[in-house]
Design an enzyme around this catalytic site. Structure first.
Site, PDB file in Angstrom:
ATOM      1  N   ASP A  25     -54.652 -15.703   8.182  1.00 38.43           N
ATOM      2  CA  ASP A  25     -54.870 -16.361   9.469  1.00 38.43           C
ATOM      3  C   ASP A  25     -55.426 -17.772   9.296  1.00 38.43           C
ATOM      4  O   ASP A  25     -56.237 -18.018   8.400  1.00 38.43           O
ATOM      5  CB  ASP A  25     -55.844 -15.527  10.308  1.00 38.43           C
ATOM      6  CG  ASP A  25     -55.935 -16.020  11.737  1.00 38.43           C
ATOM      7  OD1 ASP A  25     -54.941 -16.573  12.246  1.00 38.43           O
ATOM      8  OD2 ASP A  25     -56.999 -15.854  12.349  1.00 38.43           O
ATOM      9  N   ASN A  73     -46.292 -11.986  17.159  1.00 41.47           N
ATOM     10  CA  ASN A  73     -46.008 -13.374  16.782  1.00 41.47           C
ATOM     11  C   ASN A  73     -44.697 -13.909  17.368  1.00 41.47           C
ATOM     12  O   ASN A  73     -44.468 -15.128  17.367  1.00 41.47           O
ATOM     13  CB  ASN A  73     -45.963 -13.519  15.267  1.00 41.47           C
ATOM     14  CG  ASN A  73     -47.327 -13.475  14.605  1.00 41.47           C
ATOM     15  OD1 ASN A  73     -47.465 -13.157  13.434  1.00 41.47           O
ATOM     16  ND2 ASN A  73     -48.379 -13.786  15.373  1.00 41.47           N
TER      17      ASN A  73
END
Length: 246
Positions: A25, A73
């Site tokens: 991340d 996503n």
């Protein structure tokens, strides 16, 4: 190309978890802080992954699972999604070409059917050709979500019940685990979350029930082997009781 800078000498006598999982991340924020497009962050993040994967192999880690692309996503811009998929294809092509040198096993967790036929084929080839290697196994969570995985496992068991192969009351944790994408892979002992966020983000919800979590503000593109060693040191300093007394 293994490391971006010279690494400190590592004490290889210290224990290493069998299975480490990482949420990769912070790529977009890393790029934004530098006035770059988000795609630039993903590119540097891909190199950070390559470095960590090679380092994991060098220290004897058996399993490394990384969150490459989640079921959520797809909500990102088409431009960013396309850039991520292009990076994945490029990495897999290079990994296949260098397979005999790196000797890393590949596995994929997630529903790959939504990916392009080309990326699906690259993934299939990587898995098939790397089966013979005995080193670290890298599990890519691609179009993966922890809740989705649990639902699929439950649906699989329900179908078997309908077909008379088993009964609902016979369901055990082991039986459900065998229906997960991760079937046959030991649960992660350590889950690392770079990027400063303090949440699990739908990552390995079933498998991480008793994992130790390590959170760091370091963004993924800046995550180095030294940062991995900090996480391992933190893990080794903990008392894992699994619900028991001290």
């Amino acid at each position: 190309m293994f490391f971006r800078k010279k690494q400190k000498k590592v004490d290889l006598s210290r224990p290493v978890p069998t299975h480490i999982a990482i949420v990769m991340d912070g790529n977009g924020r890393w790029a934004k802080m530098r006035g770059l497009p988000r795609q630039a962050g993903h590119k540097v993040g891909a190199e950070a992954f390559r470095t960590i994967a090679n380092y994991a192999k060098s220290i004897g880690l058996k399993y490394l699972t990384v969150y490459a692309f989640s079921t959520e996503n797809w909500k990102r811009s088409e431009e960013e999604v396309d850039a991520i998929m292009e990076l994945l294809e490029r990495y897999l092509r290079e990994a296949i070409a260098d397979m005999d040198k790196n000797r890393v096993r590949f596995c994929f967790f997630g529903d790959l059917t939504r990916l392009s036929p080309e990326l699906q084929e690259e993934a299939r080839i990587a898995v098939e050709r790397s089966k013979k290697y005995a080193g670290v196994q890298v599990n890519f969570c691609l179009n993966y979500g922890g809740r989705d995985e649990i639902v699929r496992a439950a649906q699989s068991f329900a179908c078997d019940c309908i077909e008379g192969k088993c009964r609902p009351e016979e369901l055990t944790e082991a039986m459900l685990s065998e229906r997960m994408f991760s079937a046959g892979v030991p649960d992660p002992e350590l889950v690392i979350r770079p990027g400063g966020e303090l949440r699990t983000s739908n990552f390995l919800l079933w498998q991480s029930a008793y994992a130790e979590y390590y959170f760091t503000d370091v963004l993924w593109p800046d995550f180095t082997p030294e940062e991995l060693e900090k996480a391992i040191a933190s893990f080794n300093g903990r008392n894992r009781r699994f619900g028991g007394a001290k």
